[in-house]
Each structure stands twice: as structure tokens, then as C-alpha cells.
Design a protein around this motif. Structure first.
Motif, PDB file in Angstrom:
ATOM      1  N   TRP A  12       1.305  -0.559   0.160  1.00 26.19           N
ATOM      2  CA  TRP A  12       0.220   0.139   0.149  1.00 26.19           C
ATOM      3  C   TRP A  12       1.124   0.879  -0.099  1.00 26.19           C
ATOM      4  CZ3 TRP A  12      -1.018  -3.946   4.326  1.00 26.19           C
ATOM      5  CH2 TRP A  12      -2.013  -4.617   3.446  1.00 26.19           C
ATOM      6  N   PRO A  13       1.503   1.664  -0.670  1.00 26.97           N
ATOM      7  CA  PRO A  13       2.304   2.635  -1.200  1.00 26.97           C
ATOM      8  C   PRO A  13       1.417   4.311  -1.011  1.00 26.97           C
ATOM      9  CG  PRO A  13       1.488   2.006  -3.559  1.00 26.97           C
ATOM     10  CD  PRO A  13       1.205   0.928  -2.816  1.00 26.97           C
ATOM     11  N   ASN A  14       0.359   4.319  -1.446  1.00 26.59           N
ATOM     12  CA  ASN A  14       0.389   5.446  -1.039  1.00 26.59           C
ATOM     13  C   ASN A  14      -0.780   6.093   0.027  1.00 26.59           C
ATOM     14  OD1 ASN A  14       1.428   6.244  -3.741  1.00 26.59           O
ATOM     15  ND2 ASN A  14       0.248   5.308  -4.232  1.00 26.59           N
ATOM     16  N   VAL A  15      -0.439   5.948   0.892  1.00 25.59           N
ATOM     17  CA  VAL A  15      -1.480   5.885   2.419  1.00 25.59           C
ATOM     18  C   VAL A  15      -0.877   6.835   2.922  1.00 25.59           C
ATOM     19  CG1 VAL A  15      -1.688   4.931   4.919  1.00 25.59           C
ATOM     20  CG2 VAL A  15      -1.776   3.234   2.995  1.00 25.59           C
ATOM     21  N   PRO A  16      -2.069   8.472   3.267  1.00 28.20           N
ATOM     22  CA  PRO A  16      -1.415   9.653   3.905  1.00 28.20           C
ATOM     23  C   PRO A  16      -1.366   9.426   4.737  1.00 28.20           C
ATOM     24  CG  PRO A  16      -3.874   8.804   3.663  1.00 28.20           C
ATOM     25  CD  PRO A  16      -3.479   7.818   3.176  1.00 28.20           C
ATOM     26  N   ALA A  17      -0.540  10.264   5.047  1.00 30.42           N
ATOM     27  CA  ALA A  17       0.481  10.700   6.980  1.00 30.42           C
ATOM     28  C   ALA A  17      -0.435  10.701   7.849  1.00 30.42           C
ATOM     29  CB  ALA A  17       1.205  11.744   6.853  1.00 30.42           C
ATOM     30  N   CYS A  18      -0.648  10.910   8.734  1.00 32.98           N
ATOM     31  CA  CYS A  18      -0.940  10.870  10.071  1.00 32.98           C
ATOM     32  C   CYS A  18      -0.379  11.796  11.288  1.00 32.98           C
ATOM     33  CB  CYS A  18      -1.080   9.760  10.955  1.00 32.98           C
ATOM     34  SG  CYS A  18      -2.248   9.559  12.533  1.00 32.98           S
ATOM     35  N   TYR A  19      -0.823  12.964  11.314  1.00 34.75           N
ATOM     36  CA  TYR A  19      -0.728  13.969  12.124  1.00 34.75           C
ATOM     37  C   TYR A  19      -1.052  14.497  13.469  1.00 34.75           C
ATOM     38  CZ  TYR A  19       1.985  15.724   7.856  1.00 34.75           C
ATOM     39  OH  TYR A  19       2.809  14.967   7.023  1.00 34.75           O
ATOM     40  N   GLY A  20      -0.576  13.968  13.752  1.00 34.44           N
ATOM     41  CA  GLY A  20      -1.098  14.470  16.085  1.00 34.44           C
ATOM     42  C   GLY A  20      -1.512  14.051  16.773  1.00 34.44           C
ATOM     43  N   TRP A  21      -1.757  12.668  15.948  1.00 34.40           N
ATOM     44  CA  TRP A  21      -2.449  11.442  16.873  1.00 34.40           C
ATOM     45  C   TRP A  21      -1.055  10.652  17.646  1.00 34.40           C
ATOM     46  CZ3 TRP A  21      -7.574   9.869  17.557  1.00 34.40           C
ATOM     47  CH2 TRP A  21      -7.766  10.983  16.530  1.00 34.40           C
ATOM     48  N   LEU A  22       0.466  11.041  17.555  1.00 29.41           N
ATOM     49  CA  LEU A  22       1.267  10.412  18.285  1.00 29.41           C
ATOM     50  C   LEU A  22       2.066  11.201  18.800  1.00 29.41           C
ATOM     51  CD1 LEU A  22       2.463   7.591  19.712  1.00 29.41           C
ATOM     52  CD2 LEU A  22       3.870   7.647  17.799  1.00 29.41           C
ATOM     53  N   GLY A  23       2.520  11.253  20.424  1.00 31.42           N
ATOM     54  CA  GLY A  23       3.533  12.092  20.640  1.00 31.42           C
ATOM     55  C   GLY A  23       4.491  11.179  21.932  1.00 31.42           C
ATOM     56  N   LEU A  24       5.547  12.267  22.090  1.00 34.08           N
ATOM     57  CA  LEU A  24       7.321  11.623  22.964  1.00 34.08           C
ATOM     58  C   LEU A  24       7.213  12.235  24.073  1.00 34.08           C
ATOM     59  CD1 LEU A  24       9.043  10.201  23.277  1.00 34.08           C
ATOM     60  CD2 LEU A  24      11.083  10.842  21.846  1.00 34.08           C
ATOM     61  N   ASP A  25       7.001  12.734  25.182  1.00 30.86           N
ATOM     62  CA  ASP A  25       7.826  13.457  26.414  1.00 30.86           C
ATOM     63  C   ASP A  25       8.789  13.181  26.904  1.00 30.86           C
ATOM     64  OD1 ASP A  25       7.779  10.828  27.577  1.00 30.86           O
ATOM     65  OD2 ASP A  25       6.286  11.620  29.234  1.00 30.86           O
ATOM     66  N   ALA A  26       9.248  14.666  27.335  1.00 29.87           N
ATOM     67  CA  ALA A  26      10.165  14.158  27.632  1.00 29.87           C
ATOM     68  C   ALA A  26      10.881  13.569  29.278  1.00 29.87           C
ATOM     69  CB  ALA A  26      10.125  15.676  28.297  1.00 29.87           C
ATOM     70  N   ARG A  27       9.785  11.940  28.760  1.00 29.82           N
ATOM     71  CA  ARG A  27      10.817  11.595  29.714  1.00 29.82           C
ATOM     72  C   ARG A  27      10.756   9.625  29.150  1.00 29.82           C
ATOM     73  NH1 ARG A  27      10.590  12.064  35.251  1.00 29.82           N
ATOM     74  NH2 ARG A  27      10.879  10.242  36.309  1.00 29.82           N
ATOM     75  N   GLY A  28      10.439   9.635  27.910  1.00 28.04           N
ATOM     76  CA  GLY A  28      10.611   8.970  26.989  1.00 28.04           C
ATOM     77  C   GLY A  28       9.604   8.363  26.796  1.00 28.04           C
ATOM     78  N   ASN A  29       8.430   8.221  27.038  1.00 25.50           N
ATOM     79  CA  ASN A  29       7.135   7.596  27.612  1.00 25.50           C
ATOM     80  C   ASN A  29       5.950   7.926  25.517  1.00 25.50           C
ATOM     81  OD1 ASN A  29       6.979   6.945  29.916  1.00 25.50           O
ATOM     82  ND2 ASN A  29       6.887   8.787  29.937  1.00 25.50           N
ATOM     83  N   TRP A  30       5.959   7.450  25.589  1.00 31.91           N
ATOM     84  CA  TRP A  30       4.765   7.326  23.962  1.00 31.91           C
ATOM     85  C   TRP A  30       3.364   7.618  24.295  1.00 31.91           C
ATOM     86  CZ3 TRP A  30       7.136   8.127  19.450  1.00 31.91           C
ATOM     87  CH2 TRP A  30       8.960   7.260  19.956  1.00 31.91           C
ATOM     88  N   TRP A  31       2.887   8.608  23.946  1.00 26.48           N
ATOM     89  CA  TRP A  31       1.539   8.831  24.151  1.00 26.48           C
ATOM     90  C   TRP A  31       0.417   9.131  23.183  1.00 26.48           C
ATOM     91  CZ3 TRP A  31      -0.151  11.007  28.811  1.00 26.48           C
ATOM     92  CH2 TRP A  31       0.801  10.745  30.271  1.00 26.48           C
ATOM     93  N   LEU A  32      -0.673   8.234  22.740  1.00 28.85           N
ATOM     94  CA  LEU A  32      -1.640   7.968  21.779  1.00 28.85           C
ATOM     95  C   LEU A  32      -2.861   9.266  21.872  1.00 28.85           C
ATOM     96  CD1 LEU A  32      -2.081   4.871  21.405  1.00 28.85           C
ATOM     97  CD2 LEU A  32      -0.914   5.978  20.022  1.00 28.85           C
ATOM     98  N   ARG A  33      -3.261  10.710  21.257  1.00 31.64           N
ATOM     99  CA  ARG A  33      -3.964  11.240  21.693  1.00 31.64           C
ATOM    100  C   ARG A  33      -4.973  11.441  20.443  1.00 31.64           C
ATOM    101  NH1 ARG A  33      -1.232  16.117  19.483  1.00 31.64           N
ATOM    102  NH2 ARG A  33      -2.554  17.130  20.998  1.00 31.64           N
ATOM    103  N   ASP A  34      -6.091  11.308  20.653  1.00 31.11           N
ATOM    104  CA  ASP A  34      -7.434  11.046  20.107  1.00 31.11           C
ATOM    105  C   ASP A  34      -8.111  12.502  20.237  1.00 31.11           C
ATOM    106  OD1 ASP A  34      -8.292  12.289  22.982  1.00 31.11           O
ATOM    107  OD2 ASP A  34      -9.263  10.398  23.115  1.00 31.11           O
ATOM    108  N   ALA A  35      -8.658  12.818  19.341  1.00 34.04           N
ATOM    109  CA  ALA A  35      -9.700  14.022  18.891  1.00 34.04           C
ATOM    110  C   ALA A  35      -9.636  15.241  19.948  1.00 34.04           C
ATOM    111  CB  ALA A  35     -10.906  14.288  17.958  1.00 34.04           C
ATOM    112  N   ALA A  36     -10.089  14.417  21.058  1.00 35.72           N
ATOM    113  CA  ALA A  36     -10.397  15.267  22.318  1.00 35.72           C
ATOM    114  C   ALA A  36      -8.758  15.489  22.969  1.00 35.72           C
ATOM    115  CB  ALA A  36     -10.951  14.365  23.382  1.00 35.72           C
ATOM    116  N   ALA A  37      -7.944  14.874  22.777  1.00 35.75           N
ATOM    117  CA  ALA A  37      -6.550  15.577  23.193  1.00 35.75           C
ATOM    118  C   ALA A  37      -5.801  16.682  22.329  1.00 35.75           C
ATOM    119  CB  ALA A  37      -5.957  14.490  23.910  1.00 35.75           C
TER     120      ALA A  37
END
Length: 188
Positions: A12-37
Motif C-alpha cells: 500500500w504505497p500511497n497511504v496518507p500520513a497521520c499528524y497529531g495522533w502520537l507524542g513523545l514526552d520528555a521522559r521517553g514515553n509514547w502518548w496516543l492523542r485522540d481527537a479530544a486530546a
């Protein structure tokens, strides 16, 4: 990058990119960011609820870490199968864990990669006292729990002498984008 991810990219070469839904904090933790976040504010804003939900599932966090890359613009992303999921950074693209034992220093990234102490090119301290290390992989913030170990390594002469830096200058000086979502919203 995982083989299954490479296969999905081919299929699937042409899947659009996703923005705003994942974060990396200053302690090395990953965060999932739904629409409310995302609606609550930017990832690094400090607004309650803006970070989203911390990734607690160990295998998911490891999968993200193994497939964590950057593009030519300096935007960091997680290659999730055929889709690039761009990462909002609270601090820097890397978070360093540092352990000092006797006269030996061990350095790991939040993704689990181990670095040789000789790879540390600079140690930086910002106006708030946060500590960073520049290495061949890029710039990373030292985890707050490890600042004393960095101090011991500096005293032992195992790291270069620290230099002062302005925190807001780091993205430009080290070529990374803190908020790919903000960049995408401006059409850059």
C-alpha cells in the motif's frame, strides 16, 4: 524497521500520513492523542488532557520504537505499516537514559539503542537547567532521573564540558521539528 512494515509499505504505497495522533514526552514515553486530546491543545502545552493516553502496552511501545524514523524536513515519525504517524515532541527526538557505575558510563535511548560514551559530541544545559547530549544520532534530552549520573560523568571527565544553550534554539540548531502537525497545518 520491521520486515512486516516494509512489506505493508510495498503493498500500500500511497497511504496518507497521520499528524497529531502520537507524542513523545520528555521522559521517553509514547502518548496516543485522540481527537479530544488534540482539541485540548498542543502536545507540549502542559494543558490537562492535551497529552492524551500514555502507551502502557510494552509490545506496542517496542514496535513504535523499532520503527521510529525521521524525514528530510526533520520531522520524526513512526512507520505504522504503510502509514507515517508523525510524532509531536515535548522536548527532543531522543531521550537519553544515563547510568554511571564506578568510572564507567552507559547511555541508552528511549528506543533501547545503546550508545558508546565516545559518541557524545556535546553536553548542553538550557536556561531551566535541563541537560541535553548531542550525539551522531542527533540531539536528546537527558531523562530527569539521570542528571546526577551525568554530573558524575562530567566530574570524572567522561563527557565533554557542558555548554549553555537556549531551549528554543535547539530545533533549529539540531534540525528537528517539534510539531509536525503544526507544520502540516501551515502547508509547509
Amino acid at each position: 524497521m520491521d520486515d512486516i512494515v516494509k512489506q505493508a509499505m510495498t503493498k500500500w504505497p500511497n497511504v496518507p500520513a497521520c499528524y497529531g495522533w502520537l507524542g513523545l514526552d520528555a521522559r521517553g514515553n509514547w502518548w496516543l492523542r485522540d481527537a479530544a486530546a488534540q482539541a485540548a491543545g498542543s502536545f507540549a502545552s502542559g494543558v490537562p488532557g492535551a497529552k492524551g493516553s500514555r502507551v502502557e502496552h510494552v509490545k506496542l511501545a517496542e514496535f513504535i520504537a523499532r520503527n521510529y524514523l525521521h524525514d528530510a524536513r526533520g520531522c520524526w515519525y513512526f512507520q505504522n505499516g504503510p502509514q507515517q504517524v508523525f510524532v509531536e515532541l515535548e522536548a527532543t527526538p531522543w531521550i537519553w537514559r544515563v547510568q554511571m557505575q564506578a568510572r564507567e558510563i552507559r547511555i541508552h535511548s528511549h528506543t533501547g539503542s545503546e550508545l558508546a560514551p565516545a559518541e557524545v559530541q556535546k553536553v548542553l544545559v538550557d536556561e531551566d537547567g535541563a541537560v541535553y547530549m548531542a550525539v551522531s544520532m542527533g540531539l536528546g534530552m537527558v531523562h530527569t532521573q539521570d542528571v546526577l549520573d551525568v554530573s558524575a560523568a562530567l566530574d570524572a571527565g567522561l563527557l565533554p564540558a557542558p555548554e549553555e544553550v537556549r531551549r528554543n534554539a535547539l530545533p533549529h540548531c539540531y534540525g528537528f521539528i517539534s510539531s509536525p502537525a503544526q507544520l502540516a497545518s501551515t502547508g509547509s
